[in-house]
Motif scaffolding. Structure first.
Motif, PDB file in Angstrom:
ATOM      1  N   ASN A 132      -5.793 -17.695 -36.269  1.00 57.17           N
ATOM      2  CA  ASN A 132      -4.507 -17.105 -35.918  1.00 57.17           C
ATOM      3  C   ASN A 132      -4.712 -16.079 -34.817  1.00 57.17           C
ATOM      4  O   ASN A 132      -5.804 -15.533 -34.653  1.00 57.17           O
ATOM      5  CB  ASN A 132      -3.826 -16.474 -37.137  1.00 57.17           C
ATOM      6  N   THR A 133      -3.654 -15.828 -34.077  1.00 56.38           N
ATOM      7  CA  THR A 133      -3.660 -14.881 -32.966  1.00 56.38           C
ATOM      8  C   THR A 133      -2.561 -13.864 -33.206  1.00 56.38           C
ATOM      9  O   THR A 133      -1.403 -14.237 -33.421  1.00 56.38           O
ATOM     10  CB  THR A 133      -3.430 -15.599 -31.630  1.00 56.38           C
ATOM     11  N   SER A 134      -2.914 -12.588 -33.200  1.00 53.94           N
ATOM     12  CA  SER A 134      -1.941 -11.519 -33.431  1.00 53.94           C
ATOM     13  C   SER A 134      -1.787 -10.685 -32.178  1.00 53.94           C
ATOM     14  O   SER A 134      -2.762 -10.428 -31.463  1.00 53.94           O
ATOM     15  CB  SER A 134      -2.372 -10.636 -34.607  1.00 53.94           C
ATOM     16  N   ILE A 135      -0.556 -10.271 -31.913  1.00 57.41           N
ATOM     17  CA  ILE A 135      -0.208  -9.460 -30.751  1.00 57.41           C
ATOM     18  C   ILE A 135       0.616  -8.288 -31.248  1.00 57.41           C
ATOM     19  O   ILE A 135       1.523  -8.463 -32.065  1.00 57.41           O
ATOM     20  CB  ILE A 135       0.586 -10.277 -29.714  1.00 57.41           C
ATOM     21  N   CYS A 136       0.308  -7.095 -30.770  1.00 54.60           N
ATOM     22  CA  CYS A 136       1.042  -5.899 -31.202  1.00 54.60           C
ATOM     23  C   CYS A 136       0.882  -4.810 -30.152  1.00 54.60           C
ATOM     24  O   CYS A 136      -0.194  -4.646 -29.567  1.00 54.60           O
ATOM     25  CB  CYS A 136       0.537  -5.413 -32.561  1.00 54.60           C
ATOM     26  N   CYS A 137       1.960  -4.077 -29.908  1.00 56.15           N
ATOM     27  CA  CYS A 137       1.939  -2.923 -29.019  1.00 56.15           C
ATOM     28  C   CYS A 137       1.711  -1.664 -29.846  1.00 56.15           C
ATOM     29  O   CYS A 137       2.378  -1.452 -30.865  1.00 56.15           O
ATOM     30  CB  CYS A 137       3.252  -2.809 -28.244  1.00 56.15           C
ATOM     31  N   VAL A 138       0.769  -0.848 -29.413  1.00 55.70           N
ATOM     32  CA  VAL A 138       0.409   0.389 -30.107  1.00 55.70           C
ATOM     33  C   VAL A 138       0.691   1.558 -29.177  1.00 55.70           C
ATOM     34  O   VAL A 138       0.282   1.540 -28.006  1.00 55.70           O
ATOM     35  CB  VAL A 138      -1.068   0.383 -30.535  1.00 55.70           C
ATOM     36  N   ASP A 139       1.393   2.547 -29.686  1.00 56.33           N
ATOM     37  CA  ASP A 139       1.751   3.719 -28.887  1.00 56.33           C
ATOM     38  C   ASP A 139       1.522   4.965 -29.716  1.00 56.33           C
ATOM     39  O   ASP A 139       2.167   5.147 -30.758  1.00 56.33           O
ATOM     40  CB  ASP A 139       3.212   3.635 -28.439  1.00 56.33           C
TER      41      ASP A 139
END
Length: 725
Positions: free
Chosen positions: A367-374
């Motif tokens: 699986n491939t996960s994408i997430c923006c972290v700020d």
């Protein structure tokens, strides 16, 4: 005439007067009436009234008292206290004499990162983790390669009239695969010609002809310098162990006595419901894998010693509640770990890389996960989970090579040694560099238990690049089995009060599911670049159902049904009468929100979230920026590729080119790169968990102790998680 007596005098004379003898009528405490005009209570108004907050404070207070007592005891005995720093002759403080007993020992910290294929485990004092396969081999009636009549993987189709069957590998995988493979090859040739690269017209024929007529070389075992040490079994089958874990499980001979079958508890980032019959089997297999890893990799041989250890467990960004609660229950109740803290993968990756703002793209095995972290927080609506990864590239690469008459035509990924060989071939030969797309001669060694080593020579052309191109054209991957037995073994988590699904969901994931279902095309395609800044793309009315039913959406929307006429009259409603035909029932105005949430969750479960990698990244960035152009540019400049799949040569540069083609207005800001300081992309999340676990416990309220968990169970997660549970 006798004078009239008062009522009090009569009561006194007749003995009816009420007297107070200071005796209570009851022993129960008397509660005074509350002043309804002005009353106040402090019930559940302070943090110290919650067990989840009070227990860490009490523990810290007890630790300070214990250290003070130790210090006083040392002073009374005439020895310098352990915590005191001695002064050298030059006036400097001797750092070696400082006692770190008041701090947490990093050697008592365990960091666990569980993946679909590998488990990474290590202590906080380790520089790098130990990596072992997330698999267990149990005694079974047949091995996985012998089940279903010995059907190989990838699956071959029977070709009628083929004599011999090996003569037509182009028809093994169906016309659909052949057409897609030919289309991708043609597109690659066109792209290479536009980039002024030389393309030979007969490259495919050269590869096929060479592979077809090249036999293997036989190497005897005593001449093989890199022979494999297979897992040895006792001669008496009754004395054979019940299970093996890790690398030892993959090195069991296929024809062993007794037979062993491999079980992978985690598949595609979720609990494996395809190969297991009930939940308890998954629970015990994961527990055994963890227990053996603690014993063999960390040297913790006694289970009772785990009560003195803390554990940072890294969970997916878009997790399932059942998965998290099961892992927490295994670590605390089954294995007896003293404290556990949960950390999300993308946030751990930013801790390990030292980034404050980034778009983390984690390409794992399945699986491939994408997430923006700020600023130390995963943006909830930007989380995306795609159900493909490096294993799909491996299978597609083998299919393409078999299509081009691979000399080892009997390769079966269900066999253990073939699976290990296929992973090795992918890591050695697959690349996204167009300069490597030439006819090249390669070689590999096939080592199987009880057989002589065989040396194969073969040629490749565009197969190493086209297999990785599946990240951007996922229809070439095989997705048929990924939804098999979904929700049949482990039901989804539901709310305790109304029974509605309560697993977290993001707007970006909903958009990806809609695109995968073919219901809508996102505005993030390439129509108007100015619209790409806005976080929420405008979709058709057909797809607003999922967004409207999302539990995170707070804005109510009006009903699509027409307004009814005044009550008690026969006033017609033109809008409703136009929408309905003769004899049709009027649409329901009042709906059951719980039932609609369940239907929306069922629809999402029936759709496999598989779209192009660049489209998923753009959707995540749009939802993470939420219309802020400045933040969007920051995310574009901080796209970080991690995971085993990101180690493919040239993948970062190719992805950067694809994003710039679709977002030309942000061409200068787009930057895709690996983690800094030449860090291994596979261990960035684990390293971030190690950094997080060594932070000061005084300001970290995320630790879940065994005593708290025994009292409150998984309800603690509402107060202990650093993210929205």
């Amino acid at each position: 005439m006798v004078g009239k007596k008062s009522g009090r005098a009569q009561l006194r004379e007749e003995g009816l007067e009420r007297t107070d003898n200071n005796l209570d009528l009851t022993t129960w405490p008397q509660v005074n009436m509350i002043n309804q005009k002005n009353y106040y209570t402090e019930f559940l108004k302070r943090e110290d009234q919650y067990l989840a907050f009070r227990a860490p404070l009490e523990e810290e207070r007890a630790r300070m008292v214990r250290e003070a007592r130790d210090k006083d005891r040392a002073l009374a005995q005439g020895a310098p206290p352990e915590g005191a720093a001695t002064q050298t002759e030059d006036g400097a403080m001797d750092e070696g004499s400082v006692n770190f007993a008041s701090r947490d020992d990093p050697s008592r910290l365990i960091v666990l990162h569980v993946g679909s294929q590998n488990l990474r485990i290590g202590l906080g004092s380790d520089a790098l983790p130990k990596t072992l396969p997330m698999v267990i081999a149990r005694r079974w009636k047949a091995s996985e390669a012998e089940e279903n009549g010995g059907e190989p993987s990838p699956k071959r189709m029977k070709v009628e009239g083929a004599v011999p069957a090996d003569a037509v590998p182009e028809k093994w995988f169906g016309e659909d695969f052949a057409d897609q493979y030919a289309a991708m090859s043609s597109e690659l040739r066109t792209r290479m010609r536009s980039n002024k690269r030389r393309v030979l017209p007969n490259s495919k024929e050269l590869v096929s002809n060479y592979n077809r007529r090249t036999p293997p070389d036989i190497i005897s075992e005593h001449n093989d310098m890199d022979r494999i040490d297979w897992t040895e079994l006792p001669t008496d089958p009754r004395k054979a162990p019940d299970f093996f874990t890790g690398a030892a499980a993959l090195r069991i001979a296929e024809k062993s006595n007794p037979r062993y079958k491999l079980f992978w508890p985690i598949r595609n980032g979720n609990l494996n419901e395809k190969d297991y019959a009930n939940r308890n089997q998954i629970y015990h297999d994961i527990s055994k894998i963890f227990d053996e890893a603690f014993r063999n990799q960390l040297g913790i041989t006694r289970s009772r010693d785990l009560a003195n250890y803390k554990c940072v467990f890294i969970i997916p960004d878009l997790y399932e509640r059942v998965y998290v609660t099961m892992m927490l229950d295994i670590l605390i109740r089954d294995l007896g770990v003293g404290k556990v803290s949960l950390q999300q993968e993308s946030l751990s990756a930013t801790f390990g890389a030292g980034y404050s703002i980034a778009c983390v793209v984690d390409i794992g095995a399945q699986n491939t996960s994408i997430c923006c972290v700020d600023e130390g927080l995963c943006i909830e609506d930007s989380r995306v989970n795609l159900k493909f990864g490096g294993c799909d590239v491996t299978e597609t690469f083998i299919k393409m090579m078999l299509y081009d008459h691979f000399p080892y035509s009997d390769m079966n990924l269900k066999r253990r040694y073939d699976f290990v060989l296929a992973e090795e071939l992918k890591q050695k030969f697959c690349s996204m560099d167009e300069g490597s797309v030439t006819v090249q001669q390669q070689e590999f060694y096939l080592r199987a238990s009880g057989q002589d080593t065989r040396k194969y020579q073969f040629k490749t052309y565009d197969e190493p690049m086209l297999s990785v191109m599946g990240f951007f054209k996922p229809s070439i991957f095989d997705h048929l089995w990924k939804l098999e037995n979904r929700r049949k073994v482990i039901p989804r988590s539901v709310d305790l009060y109304d029974g509605s699904p309560n697993d977290p969901m993001s707007q970006a994931q909903i958009a990806v599911i809609e695109m995968a279902a073919g219901k809508s095309m996102s505005v993030n395609g390439a129509q108007d670049p100015t619209n790409n800044v806005h976080a929420t793309p405008q979709r058709t009315q057909q797809f607003n159902l999922l967004g409207r039913l999302n539990e995170n959406e707070n804005t109510p929307r009006s009903s699509i049904a027409g307004s009814p006429g005044p009550e008690g009259t026969n006033t017609p409603n033109p809008e409703r009468d136009t929408a309905m035909g003769d004899g049709e029932q009027p649409p329901l105005i009042f709906r059951d929100p719980v039932l609609e949430k369940i239907k929306a969750a069922d629809e999402r479960d029936r759709t496999l979230p598989v779209v192009s990698l660049d489209q998923a990244i753009l959707e995540s960035l749009a939802q993470g920026a939420r219309g802020d152009d400045r933040k969007l540019r920051d995310f574009f400049g901080g796209i970080m590729l991690i995971g085993g799949g990101s180690k493919t040569p040239g993948l970062a540069a190719f992805l950067e080119t694809r994003l710039r083609e679709q977002r030309p207005y942000y061409g200068k800001e787009i930057l895709v790169g690996p983690p800094p300081r030449e860090f291994d992309p596979q261990v960035v999340s684990w390293k971030g968990g190690s950094v997080f676990g060594r932070l000061s416990p005084a300001g970290n309220d995320s630790w879940i102790s065994k005593a708290e968990y025994d009292v409150l169970g998984s309800r603690l997660l509402n107060n202990k998680c650093m993210f929205f549970w």
